[in-house]
Design an enzyme around this catalytic site. Structure first.
Site, short mmCIF file in Angstrom:
data_model
loop_
_atom_site.label_atom_id
_atom_site.label_comp_id
_atom_site.label_asym_id
_atom_site.label_seq_id
_atom_site.Cartn_x
_atom_site.Cartn_y
_atom_site.Cartn_z
N LEU A 84 0.83 -1.20 0.00
CA LEU A 84 0.00 0.00 0.00
C LEU A 84 0.87 1.25 0.00
CD1 LEU A 84 -2.52 -1.42 2.60
CD2 LEU A 84 -2.99 -1.01 0.17
N LYS A 89 14.12 0.23 5.92
CA LYS A 89 13.65 0.64 4.59
C LYS A 89 13.75 2.15 4.41
CE LYS A 89 11.29 0.74 0.69
NZ LYS A 89 11.94 0.52 -0.61
#
Length: 306
Positions: free
Chosen positions: A71, A177
């Protein structure tokens, strides 16, 4: 009960978010023989990925023991997991939810705790490698959360990921990340600036790249992006300028929470903000080189001026 719903009940893999990355990852799963029940508001997304379309999130939660999310941001993830009719409401003991999105580590930790209270598991798995690696099944995953849950689902993840790292508890995968994406943004923005300057200085872009890749300025963008860009191939289908800017804002927020000064974020934030405002918002972030070229007299690092 409809045939479609009975088919959905037998499935063990659910997938929410079948866009640029999610659709490619889901296709890897279905091509490998994993039946996938997919949900995305864009019509036809599940079918394009080879998945069976789910009517809603409740059907995904009822059918799947493993649920993957891809998403755009924390708001979307929170709506899917925590919202009315969402995955948390219908979570079952023993389920594992893997969030492949790039989102706030703080939000991830909060969601993981709520999912754990349902005796289910929530893994945050930051993804690196882009669209091409997703299609080849060679992505890198930076994963946070329960090690045992990761070990159980590892064979499924290996369908699309070549390297899977476990960083620690909930949120650590998304933290890694954001740190990686910041360096990606710095190298891409800075290399774009250098390549435009090189063109204006009369340097051949291919030779300049050879010099950079044999010198201390070498980075991921010089080695893996610009050899394609100077030939006119922008590697379309990957992270857009809008999403890159979102990741940079998350990075700045994360470092603020950690108490670490953010001394180098202004440059890439300005570069990808420029790209977004010059019409490249929803194109791959590699187009930042064209945005810099636009304000430098219409320069293109392939084929001369525009």
């Amino acid at each position: 009960m409809s045939d479609h719903h009975e088919k959905g009940r037998r499935m063990s893999v659910g997938f929410v978010g079948l866009g640029n990355m999610g659709g490619r990852i889901a296709r890897r799963l279905t091509d490998a023989g994993h039946p996938v029940l997919g949900y995305d508001p864009a019509p036809g997304s599940a079918e394009r990925a080879g998945a069976s379309p789910a009517r809603d999130l409740a059907e995904i939660a009822g059918a799947a023991d493993q649920i993957l999310l891809s998403l755009p941001d924390s708001r979307a993830v929170e709506a899917v997991v925590l919202g009315e009719g969402g995955l948390l409401e219908h979570a079952r003991a023993g389920q594992t939810i893997v969030d492949l999105s790039t989102t706030s580590p703080g939000s991830t930790r909060r969601i993981a705790a709520l999912v754990a209270a349902k005796d289910a598991r929530y893994l945050d798995a930051g993804v690196s490698g882009g669209a091409a690696a997703a299609e080849r099944g060679t992505l890198t995953l930076m994963t946070g959360g329960d090690q045992e849950a990761l070990d159980r689902i590892r064979p499924l993840l290996e369908t699309f990921a070549q390297k899977i790292f476990h960083l620690g508890g909930p949120g650590t995968g998304h933290s890694a990340k954001l740190l990686n994406n910041f360096l990606n943004a710095v190298s891409l923005a800075a290399t774009s600036e250098v390549m435009v300057a090189g063109r204006k200085a009369g340097l051949d872009p291919r030779t300049l790249l050879d010099v950079l890749n044999a010198s201390s300025g070498a980075n991921w963008a010089t080695a893996n992006r610009f050899p394609h860009i100077v030939e006119g191939d922008y590697l379309e289908g990957g992270l857009t300028s809008t999403l890159m800017t979102k990741d940079l804002v998350l990075y700045v927020d994360h470092l603020h929470d950690l108490g670490v000064p953010t001394l180098n974020a202004a440059g890439p934030l300005a570069a990808f903000g420029l790209a977004a405002n010059l019409g490249y918002a929803d194109q791959i972030s590699n187009r930042v080189v064209d945005a810099i070229g636009d304000v430098s007299g219409g320069v293109r690092v392939h084929g001369g001026t525009s």
